[in-house]
Write a protein that holds these residues in place. Structure first.
Motif, PDB file in Angstrom:
ATOM      1  N   LYS A 198     -27.519 -38.017  77.850  1.00 54.96           N
ATOM      2  CA  LYS A 198     -26.138 -37.691  78.212  1.00 54.96           C
ATOM      3  C   LYS A 198     -25.209 -37.619  77.018  1.00 54.96           C
ATOM      4  O   LYS A 198     -24.265 -36.839  77.004  1.00 54.96           O
ATOM      5  N   ASP A 199     -25.443 -38.429  75.994  1.00 58.30           N
ATOM      6  CA  ASP A 199     -24.509 -38.495  74.871  1.00 58.30           C
ATOM      7  C   ASP A 199     -25.014 -37.792  73.617  1.00 58.30           C
ATOM      8  O   ASP A 199     -24.464 -37.979  72.531  1.00 58.30           O
ATOM      9  N   LEU A 200     -26.053 -36.997  73.753  1.00 61.39           N
ATOM     10  CA  LEU A 200     -26.606 -36.327  72.581  1.00 61.39           C
ATOM     11  C   LEU A 200     -25.853 -35.042  72.277  1.00 61.39           C
ATOM     12  O   LEU A 200     -25.352 -34.377  73.178  1.00 61.39           O
ATOM     13  N   LYS A 201     -25.796 -34.691  70.996  1.00 65.66           N
ATOM     14  CA  LYS A 201     -25.090 -33.475  70.601  1.00 65.66           C
ATOM     15  C   LYS A 201     -25.919 -32.236  70.963  1.00 65.66           C
ATOM     16  O   LYS A 201     -27.139 -32.328  71.160  1.00 65.66           O
ATOM     17  N   PRO A 202     -25.289 -31.047  71.051  1.00 69.47           N
ATOM     18  CA  PRO A 202     -25.976 -29.829  71.517  1.00 69.47           C
ATOM     19  C   PRO A 202     -27.216 -29.476  70.711  1.00 69.47           C
ATOM     20  O   PRO A 202     -28.214 -29.052  71.272  1.00 69.47           O
ATOM     21  N   ASN A 203     -27.159 -29.633  69.381  1.00 72.70           N
ATOM     22  CA  ASN A 203     -28.329 -29.380  68.546  1.00 72.70           C
ATOM     23  C   ASN A 203     -28.871 -30.712  68.054  1.00 72.70           C
ATOM     24  O   ASN A 203     -28.347 -31.293  67.095  1.00 72.70           O
ATOM     25  N   GLN A 204     -29.894 -31.197  68.736  1.00 70.13           N
ATOM     26  CA  GLN A 204     -30.413 -32.529  68.474  1.00 70.13           C
ATOM     27  C   GLN A 204     -31.645 -32.472  67.572  1.00 70.13           C
ATOM     28  O   GLN A 204     -32.600 -31.757  67.857  1.00 70.13           O
ATOM     29  N   SER A 205     -31.601 -33.209  66.468  1.00 69.26           N
ATOM     30  CA  SER A 205     -32.780 -33.274  65.602  1.00 69.26           C
ATOM     31  C   SER A 205     -33.939 -33.905  66.370  1.00 69.26           C
ATOM     32  O   SER A 205     -33.755 -34.849  67.145  1.00 69.26           O
ATOM     33  N   LEU A 206     -35.117 -33.374  66.137  1.00 68.10           N
ATOM     34  CA  LEU A 206     -36.288 -33.781  66.908  1.00 68.10           C
ATOM     35  C   LEU A 206     -37.379 -34.237  65.965  1.00 68.10           C
ATOM     36  O   LEU A 206     -37.754 -33.516  65.040  1.00 68.10           O
ATOM     37  N   PHE A 207     -37.857 -35.449  66.163  1.00 68.75           N
ATOM     38  CA  PHE A 207     -39.018 -35.895  65.401  1.00 68.75           C
ATOM     39  C   PHE A 207     -39.734 -36.979  66.188  1.00 68.75           C
ATOM     40  O   PHE A 207     -39.213 -37.533  67.153  1.00 68.75           O
ATOM     41  N   ASN A 208     -40.971 -37.241  65.797  1.00 71.15           N
ATOM     42  CA  ASN A 208     -41.804 -38.173  66.552  1.00 71.15           C
ATOM     43  C   ASN A 208     -42.404 -39.209  65.612  1.00 71.15           C
ATOM     44  O   ASN A 208     -42.049 -39.282  64.445  1.00 71.15           O
ATOM     45  N   ASP A 209     -43.340 -40.012  66.146  1.00 68.44           N
ATOM     46  CA  ASP A 209     -43.960 -41.039  65.306  1.00 68.44           C
ATOM     47  C   ASP A 209     -45.401 -40.699  64.958  1.00 68.44           C
ATOM     48  O   ASP A 209     -46.128 -41.530  64.450  1.00 68.44           O
ATOM     49  N   GLY A 210     -45.820 -39.463  65.234  1.00 69.96           N
ATOM     50  CA  GLY A 210     -47.139 -39.016  64.824  1.00 69.96           C
ATOM     51  C   GLY A 210     -48.217 -39.104  65.879  1.00 69.96           C
ATOM     52  O   GLY A 210     -49.230 -38.409  65.801  1.00 69.96           O
ATOM     53  N   LEU A 211     -48.053 -39.967  66.889  1.00 70.64           N
ATOM     54  CA  LEU A 211     -49.074 -40.148  67.907  1.00 70.64           C
ATOM     55  C   LEU A 211     -48.831 -39.211  69.094  1.00 70.64           C
ATOM     56  O   LEU A 211     -47.707 -38.763  69.318  1.00 70.64           O
ATOM     57  N   PRO A 212     -49.869 -38.895  69.876  1.00 70.13           N
ATOM     58  CA  PRO A 212     -49.720 -37.936  70.981  1.00 70.13           C
ATOM     59  C   PRO A 212     -48.712 -38.415  72.027  1.00 70.13           C
ATOM     60  O   PRO A 212     -48.769 -39.558  72.478  1.00 70.13           O
ATOM     61  N   SER A 213     -47.816 -37.523  72.420  1.00 64.61           N
ATOM     62  CA  SER A 213     -46.815 -37.846  73.438  1.00 64.61           C
ATOM     63  C   SER A 213     -46.638 -36.662  74.377  1.00 64.61           C
ATOM     64  O   SER A 213     -46.549 -35.517  73.918  1.00 64.61           O
ATOM     65  N   LEU A 214     -46.575 -36.949  75.673  1.00 65.79           N
ATOM     66  CA  LEU A 214     -46.213 -35.946  76.671  1.00 65.79           C
ATOM     67  C   LEU A 214     -44.740 -36.106  76.988  1.00 65.79           C
ATOM     68  O   LEU A 214     -44.245 -37.230  77.128  1.00 65.79           O
ATOM     69  N   ILE A 215     -44.032 -34.993  77.119  1.00 65.75           N
ATOM     70  CA  ILE A 215     -42.608 -35.013  77.433  1.00 65.75           C
ATOM     71  C   ILE A 215     -42.377 -34.183  78.687  1.00 65.75           C
ATOM     72  O   ILE A 215     -42.816 -33.039  78.754  1.00 65.75           O
ATOM     73  N   PHE A 216     -41.686 -34.790  79.644  1.00 63.75           N
ATOM     74  CA  PHE A 216     -41.381 -34.102  80.893  1.00 63.75           C
ATOM     75  C   PHE A 216     -39.869 -33.989  81.056  1.00 63.75           C
ATOM     76  O   PHE A 216     -39.145 -34.988  80.957  1.00 63.75           O
ATOM     77  N   MET A 217     -39.413 -32.776  81.286  1.00 64.03           N
ATOM     78  CA  MET A 217     -38.023 -32.550  81.642  1.00 64.03           C
ATOM     79  C   MET A 217     -37.813 -32.962  83.093  1.00 64.03           C
ATOM     80  O   MET A 217     -38.770 -33.093  83.864  1.00 64.03           O
ATOM     81  N   PRO A 218     -36.571 -33.180  83.515  1.00 65.54           N
ATOM     82  CA  PRO A 218     -36.326 -33.638  84.898  1.00 65.54           C
ATOM     83  C   PRO A 218     -36.803 -32.664  85.971  1.00 65.54           C
ATOM     84  O   PRO A 218     -37.292 -33.088  87.020  1.00 65.54           O
ATOM     85  N   GLN A 219     -36.667 -31.360  85.733  1.00 60.70           N
ATOM     86  CA  GLN A 219     -37.032 -30.363  86.737  1.00 60.70           C
ATOM     87  C   GLN A 219     -38.155 -29.470  86.220  1.00 60.70           C
ATOM     88  O   GLN A 219     -38.177 -29.131  85.038  1.00 60.70           O
ATOM     89  N   LYS A 220     -39.062 -29.085  87.117  1.00 62.03           N
ATOM     90  CA  LYS A 220     -40.169 -28.219  86.727  1.00 62.03           C
ATOM     91  C   LYS A 220     -39.672 -26.867  86.223  1.00 62.03           C
ATOM     92  O   LYS A 220     -40.329 -26.217  85.401  1.00 62.03           O
ATOM     93  N   SER A 221     -38.512 -26.444  86.667  1.00 62.50           N
ATOM     94  CA  SER A 221     -37.964 -25.140  86.271  1.00 62.50           C
ATOM     95  C   SER A 221     -37.254 -25.184  84.920  1.00 62.50           C
ATOM     96  O   SER A 221     -36.834 -24.141  84.397  1.00 62.50           O
ATOM     97  N   ASP A 222     -37.087 -26.364  84.331  1.00 63.12           N
ATOM     98  CA  ASP A 222     -36.382 -26.490  83.052  1.00 63.12           C
ATOM     99  C   ASP A 222     -37.136 -25.770  81.936  1.00 63.12           C
ATOM    100  O   ASP A 222     -38.366 -25.734  81.910  1.00 63.12           O
ATOM    101  N   ILE A 223     -36.389 -25.229  81.003  1.00 71.21           N
ATOM    102  CA  ILE A 223     -36.934 -24.570  79.828  1.00 71.21           C
ATOM    103  C   ILE A 223     -36.428 -25.305  78.586  1.00 71.21           C
ATOM    104  O   ILE A 223     -35.245 -25.653  78.497  1.00 71.21           O
ATOM    105  N   VAL A 224     -37.318 -25.510  77.626  1.00 71.62           N
ATOM    106  CA  VAL A 224     -36.970 -26.184  76.382  1.00 71.62           C
ATOM    107  C   VAL A 224     -36.848 -25.143  75.278  1.00 71.62           C
ATOM    108  O   VAL A 224     -37.741 -24.302  75.106  1.00 71.62           O
ATOM    109  N   GLN A 225     -35.754 -25.183  74.537  1.00 73.84           N
ATOM    110  CA  GLN A 225     -35.548 -24.273  73.409  1.00 73.84           C
ATOM    111  C   GLN A 225     -35.439 -25.087  72.119  1.00 73.84           C
ATOM    112  O   GLN A 225     -34.531 -25.890  71.961  1.00 73.84           O
ATOM    113  N   LEU A 226     -36.385 -24.838  71.217  1.00 74.27           N
ATOM    114  CA  LEU A 226     -36.391 -25.518  69.928  1.00 74.27           C
ATOM    115  C   LEU A 226     -36.115 -24.513  68.818  1.00 74.27           C
ATOM    116  O   LEU A 226     -36.572 -23.363  68.885  1.00 74.27           O
TER     117      LEU A 226
END
Length: 268
Positions: A32-60
């Motif tokens: 809710k409080d993240l800025k429109p262009n959010q930096s994205l990084f991980n910790d190196g290990l495999p992760s699955l990410i699910f958006m709230p709705q199946k119809s959601d589209i992710v733009q990177l």
């Protein structure tokens, strides 16, 4: 092994009471409080990410180009200088952080998939049966119901655990040191029977990046988290305490993962 997850910044809730040992944790990140262009990084290990709705589209945004992913996506390895174009009104994302051996065995995925593409559409790398299971997850109305469903589905599979125990020890040591260590120190911790070639080969095989890159990533993640809690004028002190030699050393890593200088970054 640590249950930390730094996929994105923001508030999170970690669900620890899980039946399955295949995952290290299920996290719900508030967006809710993240800025429109959010930096994205991980910790190196495999992760699955699910958006709230199946119809959601992710733009990177990767190197100036916009790449689209579906509502279920996966990351592993080293994410660098990628920004998420946050959709309006996004409340949360659901993140499952896996043991590498469990992830590759459960979904019959080779670590080499992520060597050149650390972020993939989930449907591009897992079977149709698994995608049908995740579709059923999306039929659940609440976050708790979805987590219960995923926990049950994943606990019903017994993966072939071929992940070297020595490699797990190396990862745990690096995480305990928060990345403030070296490959030589890791080798000393593991004993004389393990050499640098074995360590490098197995890190690349199972994690997708070298032990040196994994160490640098863990150090940056920890330092970034500490900086976010502090004032801008404290960045150098925090970086030095985290194992950086000087500001330029920290600047180089920050530019690698975020794409801009720490002084240009919006920390709020």
């Amino acid at each position: 092994m640590s249950t930390k997850s730094k996929l994105i910044t923001g508030q999170e809730v970690l669900y620890k009471q899980l039946k399955t040992e295949n995952i290290l944790g299920i996290h719900v990140f508030s967006c809710k409080d993240l800025k429109p262009n959010q930096s994205l990084f991980n910790d190196g290990l495999p992760s699955l990410i699910f958006m709230p709705q199946k119809s959601d589209i992710v733009q990177l945004r990767d190197k100036g180009e916009t790449v689209k992913f579906n509502s279920a996506w996966v990351c592993c390895g080293e994410i660098k200088n990628i920004y998420w174009e946050m959709p309006n009104g996004l409340e949360y994302i659901l993140v499952l952080r896996f043991k590498p051996s469990s992830f590759y065995s459960l979904f019959n995925v080779s670590p080499s998939v992520f060597h050149s593409n650390p972020i993939c559409n989930l449907e591009d790398i897992v079977s149709e049966n698994w995608m049908q299971a995740f579709d059923k997850m999306y039929e659940k109305k609440t976050i708790s119901e979805r987590i219960f469903f995923l926990d049950k589905a994943l606990s019903s599979f017994q993966p072939n655990d071929c992940f070297p125990h020595i490699l797990s020890m190396a990862i745990e040591y690096i995480e305990d040191k928060k990345g403030n260590t070296t490959v030589s120190e890791v080798l000393n911790q593991l004993g004389k029977k393990i050499n640098s070639k074995w360590l490098h080969r197995n890190f690349v095989k199972y994690i997708g990046i070298s032990p040196k890159r994994y160490i640098l990533l863990q150090r940056f993640i920890y330092t970034y988290g500490q900086c976010k809690k502090s004032n801008l004028e404290d960045l150098l002190d925090i970086a030095m305490l985290s194992g950086y030699y000087d500001y330029n050393h920290f600047f180089k890593d920050f530019k690698r993962y975020i794409g801009i200088a720490p002084s240009q970054y919006t920390w709020e």
